[in-house]
Scaffold this motif. Structure first.
Motif: not given
Length: 61
Positions: A1-5, A57-59
């Motif tokens: 999962m991505p992290s919030c910048p 949004f992530y592809a």
């Protein structure tokens, strides 16, 4: 999962709604006629930061 910048916490995947056909947001990765006919493309997933509410949004890979 991505992290919030901004917050450096794990973002959560969430559902999103669109007003066009309701089949999600897509990007044209193929171009040409098939892309224009909506037969090729990549769906986007939405991730939201639980701390600050940033949505990205992530592809699909």
């Amino acid at each position: 999962m991505p992290s919030c910048p901004d917050c450096d916490v794990e973002m959560r995947e969430t559902d999103h709604k669109t007003s066009y056909r309701g089949d999600g947001i897509r990007i044209d990765v193929e171009g040409g006629l098939l892309g224009k006919l909506d037969l090729k493309g990549t769906y986007l997933n939405c991730h939201v930061c639980p701390e600050c509410g940033l949505a990205r949004f992530y592809a699909d890979a």
